[in-house]
Design a protein around this motif. Structure first.
Motif, PDB file in Angstrom:
ATOM      1  N   PHE A  91       1.372  11.882   9.093  1.00  0.00           N
ATOM      2  CA  PHE A  91       2.541  12.502   8.440  1.00  0.00           C
ATOM      3  C   PHE A  91       2.194  13.841   8.021  1.00  0.00           C
ATOM      4  O   PHE A  91       3.081  14.573   7.560  1.00  0.00           O
ATOM      5  N   LYS A  92       0.934  14.615   8.031  1.00  0.00           N
ATOM      6  CA  LYS A  92       0.723  15.827   7.826  1.00  0.00           C
ATOM      7  C   LYS A  92       1.324  17.019   8.196  1.00  0.00           C
ATOM      8  O   LYS A  92       1.794  17.063   9.593  1.00  0.00           O
ATOM      9  N   LYS A  93       1.902  17.838   7.387  1.00  0.00           N
ATOM     10  CA  LYS A  93       2.303  19.036   7.903  1.00  0.00           C
ATOM     11  C   LYS A  93       2.189  19.996   6.630  1.00  0.00           C
ATOM     12  O   LYS A  93       1.900  19.548   5.481  1.00  0.00           O
ATOM     13  N   PRO A  94       2.310  21.366   6.956  1.00  0.00           N
ATOM     14  CA  PRO A  94       1.891  22.388   6.002  1.00  0.00           C
ATOM     15  C   PRO A  94       2.745  22.230   4.682  1.00  0.00           C
ATOM     16  O   PRO A  94       1.920  22.491   3.648  1.00  0.00           O
ATOM     17  N   ASP A  95       3.986  21.734   4.444  1.00  0.00           N
ATOM     18  CA  ASP A  95       4.630  21.678   3.150  1.00  0.00           C
ATOM     19  C   ASP A  95       4.603  20.295   2.491  1.00  0.00           C
ATOM     20  O   ASP A  95       5.292  19.913   1.462  1.00  0.00           O
ATOM     21  N   ILE A  96       3.743  19.526   3.143  1.00  0.00           N
ATOM     22  CA  ILE A  96       3.539  18.208   2.558  1.00  0.00           C
ATOM     23  C   ILE A  96       1.870  18.153   2.175  1.00  0.00           C
ATOM     24  O   ILE A  96       1.205  18.181   2.919  1.00  0.00           O
ATOM     25  N   GLN A  97       1.793  17.489   0.849  1.00  0.00           N
ATOM     26  CA  GLN A  97       0.538  17.525   0.408  1.00  0.00           C
ATOM     27  C   GLN A  97       0.264  16.314  -0.114  1.00  0.00           C
ATOM     28  O   GLN A  97       0.650  15.515  -0.817  1.00  0.00           O
ATOM     29  N   ILE A  98      -0.502  15.548   0.816  1.00  0.00           N
ATOM     30  CA  ILE A  98      -1.021  14.150   0.753  1.00  0.00           C
ATOM     31  C   ILE A  98      -2.245  14.087  -0.406  1.00  0.00           C
ATOM     32  O   ILE A  98      -2.899  14.956  -0.378  1.00  0.00           O
ATOM     33  N   VAL A  99      -1.837  13.243  -1.562  1.00  0.00           N
ATOM     34  CA  VAL A  99      -2.626  13.370  -2.822  1.00  0.00           C
ATOM     35  C   VAL A  99      -3.511  12.092  -2.168  1.00  0.00           C
ATOM     36  O   VAL A  99      -5.023  12.184  -2.627  1.00  0.00           O
ATOM     37  N   PHE A 139      -8.103  -3.409   5.478  1.00  0.00           N
ATOM     38  CA  PHE A 139      -7.056  -3.510   6.436  1.00  0.00           C
ATOM     39  C   PHE A 139      -5.967  -2.509   5.856  1.00  0.00           C
ATOM     40  O   PHE A 139      -5.390  -1.347   6.595  1.00  0.00           O
ATOM     41  N   ILE A 140      -5.266  -2.930   4.781  1.00  0.00           N
ATOM     42  CA  ILE A 140      -4.434  -1.833   4.385  1.00  0.00           C
ATOM     43  C   ILE A 140      -4.745  -0.499   4.189  1.00  0.00           C
ATOM     44  O   ILE A 140      -3.893   0.407   4.594  1.00  0.00           O
ATOM     45  N   ASN A 141      -5.947  -0.206   3.605  1.00  0.00           N
ATOM     46  CA  ASN A 141      -6.285   1.119   3.250  1.00  0.00           C
ATOM     47  C   ASN A 141      -6.589   1.865   4.728  1.00  0.00           C
ATOM     48  O   ASN A 141      -6.070   3.194   4.650  1.00  0.00           O
ATOM     49  N   SER A 142      -7.128   1.279   5.718  1.00  0.00           N
ATOM     50  CA  SER A 142      -7.282   2.015   7.105  1.00  0.00           C
ATOM     51  C   SER A 142      -5.859   2.171   7.458  1.00  0.00           C
ATOM     52  O   SER A 142      -5.692   3.352   8.089  1.00  0.00           O
ATOM     53  N   CYS A 143      -4.844   1.482   7.456  1.00  0.00           N
ATOM     54  CA  CYS A 143      -3.732   1.544   8.034  1.00  0.00           C
ATOM     55  C   CYS A 143      -2.767   2.812   7.288  1.00  0.00           C
ATOM     56  O   CYS A 143      -2.231   3.833   7.895  1.00  0.00           O
ATOM     57  N   LEU A 144      -3.130   2.901   5.900  1.00  0.00           N
ATOM     58  CA  LEU A 144      -2.511   3.918   5.108  1.00  0.00           C
ATOM     59  C   LEU A 144      -3.053   5.247   5.506  1.00  0.00           C
ATOM     60  O   LEU A 144      -2.307   6.137   5.769  1.00  0.00           O
ATOM     61  N   GLU A 145      -4.489   5.473   5.462  1.00  0.00           N
ATOM     62  CA  GLU A 145      -5.123   6.667   5.985  1.00  0.00           C
ATOM     63  C   GLU A 145      -4.642   7.130   7.432  1.00  0.00           C
ATOM     64  O   GLU A 145      -4.183   8.362   7.455  1.00  0.00           O
ATOM     65  N   ALA A 146      -4.427   6.275   8.416  1.00  0.00           N
ATOM     66  CA  ALA A 146      -3.754   6.619   9.462  1.00  0.00           C
ATOM     67  C   ALA A 146      -2.536   7.162   9.624  1.00  0.00           C
ATOM     68  O   ALA A 146      -1.959   8.004  10.327  1.00  0.00           O
ATOM     69  N   GLU A 162      15.825  17.094   4.716  1.00  0.00           N
ATOM     70  CA  GLU A 162      14.709  17.472   5.751  1.00  0.00           C
ATOM     71  C   GLU A 162      13.449  16.668   5.810  1.00  0.00           C
ATOM     72  O   GLU A 162      12.966  16.152   6.876  1.00  0.00           O
ATOM     73  N   LEU A 163      12.967  16.195   4.547  1.00  0.00           N
ATOM     74  CA  LEU A 163      11.924  15.210   4.284  1.00  0.00           C
ATOM     75  C   LEU A 163      12.397  13.785   4.912  1.00  0.00           C
ATOM     76  O   LEU A 163      11.560  13.218   5.743  1.00  0.00           O
ATOM     77  N   LYS A 164      13.456  13.397   4.801  1.00  0.00           N
ATOM     78  CA  LYS A 164      13.888  12.274   5.211  1.00  0.00           C
ATOM     79  C   LYS A 164      14.032  12.040   6.515  1.00  0.00           C
ATOM     80  O   LYS A 164      13.746  11.250   7.139  1.00  0.00           O
ATOM     81  N   ASN A 165      14.693  13.285   7.179  1.00  0.00           N
ATOM     82  CA  ASN A 165      14.776  13.584   8.858  1.00  0.00           C
ATOM     83  C   ASN A 165      13.259  13.279   9.281  1.00  0.00           C
ATOM     84  O   ASN A 165      13.074  12.748  10.178  1.00  0.00           O
ATOM     85  N   TYR A 166      12.387  14.087   8.605  1.00  0.00           N
ATOM     86  CA  TYR A 166      10.847  14.080   9.266  1.00  0.00           C
ATOM     87  C   TYR A 166      10.450  12.845   9.189  1.00  0.00           C
ATOM     88  O   TYR A 166       9.828  12.268  10.162  1.00  0.00           O
ATOM     89  N   PHE A 167      10.460  12.092   8.118  1.00  0.00           N
ATOM     90  CA  PHE A 167      10.124  10.597   7.968  1.00  0.00           C
ATOM     91  C   PHE A 167      10.593   9.816   8.970  1.00  0.00           C
ATOM     92  O   PHE A 167       9.932   8.960   9.754  1.00  0.00           O
ATOM     93  N   ASN A 168      11.980   9.866   9.153  1.00  0.00           N
ATOM     94  CA  ASN A 168      12.559   8.989  10.229  1.00  0.00           C
ATOM     95  C   ASN A 168      12.221   9.221  11.728  1.00  0.00           C
ATOM     96  O   ASN A 168      12.174   8.275  12.473  1.00  0.00           O
ATOM     97  N   SER A 169      11.927  10.421  11.780  1.00  0.00           N
ATOM     98  CA  SER A 169      11.125  10.842  13.227  1.00  0.00           C
ATOM     99  C   SER A 169       9.891  10.503  13.618  1.00  0.00           C
ATOM    100  O   SER A 169       9.441  10.321  14.561  1.00  0.00           O
ATOM    101  N   GLY A 228       0.835  -1.120  -0.087  1.00  0.00           N
ATOM    102  CA  GLY A 228      -0.046   0.103  -0.057  1.00  0.00           C
ATOM    103  C   GLY A 228       0.920   1.301   0.060  1.00  0.00           C
ATOM    104  O   GLY A 228       2.046   1.214   0.691  1.00  0.00           O
ATOM    105  N   GLN A 229       0.422   2.373  -0.550  1.00  0.00           N
ATOM    106  CA  GLN A 229       1.153   3.672  -0.562  1.00  0.00           C
ATOM    107  C   GLN A 229       0.542   4.764  -0.208  1.00  0.00           C
ATOM    108  O   GLN A 229      -0.505   4.758  -0.654  1.00  0.00           O
ATOM    109  N   VAL A 230       1.221   5.817   0.419  1.00  0.00           N
ATOM    110  CA  VAL A 230       0.794   7.142   0.775  1.00  0.00           C
ATOM    111  C   VAL A 230       1.363   8.010  -0.365  1.00  0.00           C
ATOM    112  O   VAL A 230       2.595   7.989  -0.270  1.00  0.00           O
ATOM    113  N   HIS A 231       0.619   8.409  -1.206  1.00  0.00           N
ATOM    114  CA  HIS A 231       1.227   9.407  -2.336  1.00  0.00           C
ATOM    115  C   HIS A 231       0.960  10.915  -1.826  1.00  0.00           C
ATOM    116  O   HIS A 231       0.098  11.293  -1.541  1.00  0.00           O
ATOM    117  N   PHE A 232       2.216  11.533  -1.935  1.00  0.00           N
ATOM    118  CA  PHE A 232       2.319  13.083  -1.648  1.00  0.00           C
ATOM    119  C   PHE A 232       3.308  13.733  -2.330  1.00  0.00           C
ATOM    120  O   PHE A 232       4.159  13.028  -2.936  1.00  0.00           O
TER     121      PHE A 232
END
Length: 425
Positions: A202-210, A190-197, A128-135, A116-120
């Motif tokens: 992962f939301k933040k102002p400079d990330i646009q979840i598609v 199950f997969i889609n529910s996990c992805l939406e969570a 900075e994105l990589k560091n944010y993801f790891n955090s 499953g994938q979250v596309h953004f």
């Protein structure tokens, strides 16, 4: 003009049919009879079918058949098949008997990972994105704990979460790529529910979840099935020559996409028939299989064949994301019966059974194509359909089947023979 309708879904079934017949069929009562004759007389069962989808007005029946005598990994199976194409079940049954005396089919699940994938979209600094993801990575597991709890008890859950940079394919495009184990469930909800969570976390102002959605391309949910025997046991005569032609037919499907598409369509005849019978999603299986056939950058055969040291070997490797719990598998009475007929297999065992059905179908087609030709068998099976269309009696049907035993079957030839029979009477 005049054929649009408002609030259609709120109409009763009878009102929907009345609108349809009035609008498109000049109020023809015969059309109502055609629609209603396929209603189930068991009202409880009909209500069940009515609720499967929106705007239901009737049932569309496809034959439900069984193909016995399959020997897979030393175990005997009678395989349920739901399909309208006349030669498929007959071919599967013949091939099952053929290989039963030659050791049967062997099958093995290679892996069962689903994706499953979250596309953004993100325009900022990549580090900075990589560091944010790891955090946030540990938080992703925490926010999905309630969703994955029961799946984890059964041995499944989230296997890995990765950040993938896709900006070479599309400017500013990234994805969170998640792999799952869903055990005996196909796992879409199950997969889609996990992805939406995960996306919400992962939301933040400079990330646009598609979007957040599972993928039906599952190259790591893979099964292998095969048959093998001595070349001399493959055909009654000219075994070496015909075995070579069989292998060449597969090689042609690997070299020529026009042939490969038809070749793989025949495989899917067998696969889809069992997928439908067991209440699984044949569109997802089709899409994933054809994508896998194109994984090299060129569309190729899903099967392969070889002759080495006098041994003929024929095999298939195919991704199959299947479930034996959830969805229609327990809701549709015939899907439930199908799984019971297969002795309630696990999802892995069902992968093996369905891969074998596809391999058997392809073996039947290639054997026919490289010997007598495909049309002889197809038209023999089609003969009964033509006879039915003509309204022939049982006596006339028996005569016509006998008459065309050693003749070429065409629609015109059958019509002419029927007319002559009626005239002679």
């Amino acid at each position: 003009m005049g054929k649009s309708v408002h609030g259609f879904s709120k109409l009763s079934k009878h009102e929907k049919i009345n609108w349809l017949v009035t609008t498109f069929f000049n109020d023809d009562e015969k059309i109502k009879k055609v629609i209603q004759q396929y209603w189930n007389t068991n009202k409880v069962l009909q209500y069940l079918h009515d609720d499967f989808i929106e705007n239901t007005i009737s049932n569309f029946y496809i034959p439900f058949a069984i193909a016995p005598n399959f020997l897979i990994n030393g175990k005997e199976y009678t395989i349920p098949m739901t399909i309208e194409e006349s030669s498929v079940v007959a071919a599967a049954s013949l091939v099952a008997k053929f290989w039963r005396t030659r050791g049967g089919f062997s099958a093995k699940v290679i892996s069962t990972k689903k994706v499953g994938q979250v596309h953004f979209m993100y325009k900022g600094n990549k580090e900075e994105l990589k560091n944010y993801f790891n955090s946030k990575k540990e938080d992703f597991y925490k926010v999905t704990e309630n969703i994955t709890k029961n799946m984890r008890k059964r041995g499944g859950g989230i296997l890995d979460i990765e950040l993938r940079d896709k900006t070479k394919e599309l400017a500013n495009y990234y994805q969170i790529h998640v792999t799952f184990e869903t055990m005996d469930s196909m796992g879409a909800n199950f997969i889609n529910s996990c992805l939406e969570a995960i996306a919400n976390e992962f939301k933040k102002p400079d990330i646009q979840i598609v979007m957040s959605i599972l993928s039906n391309y599952v190259p790591e949910c893979l099964v292998h099935a095969e048959v093998s025997c001595k070349v001399e046991d493959l055909y009654a005569e000219n075994s070496e020559e015909l075995a070579q032609k069989f292998v060449q037919a597969v090689q042609i499907a690997n070299a020529e996409p026009h042939r490969a598409v038809t070749h793989n369509k025949g495989i899917m005849n067998g696969i889809d028939a069992v997928v439908i019978a067991t209440g699984n999603d044949f569109r997802a299986i089709e899409a994933g299989a054809h994508a896998y056939a194109s994984r090299s950058g060129k569309y190729k055969s899903l099967t392969n064949a070889s002759i080495e040291n006098g041994i003929f070997k024929f095999w298939i490797e195919i991704p199959l994301a299947l479930g034996t719990v959830g969805g229609l598998t327990k809701l549709h009475p015939l899907s439930k019966l199908s799984l019971e007929l297969l002795e309630n297999p696990s999802a892995k065992e069902l992968m093996e059974i369905i891969a074998v059905a596809g391999l058997a179908q392809n073996f039947a087609a290639l054997r026919a194509l490289t010997t007598t030709g495909i049309q002889k068998g197809h038209m023999k099976m089609h003969l009964t359909n033509i006879i039915k269309q003509l309204g022939a009696s049982e006596e006339e049907k028996a005569f016509l089947i006998d008459y065309f035993e050693h003749k070429t079957v065409t629609h015109n030839a059958v019509v002419e023979a029927y007319k002559k029979l009626a005239k002679d009477k």
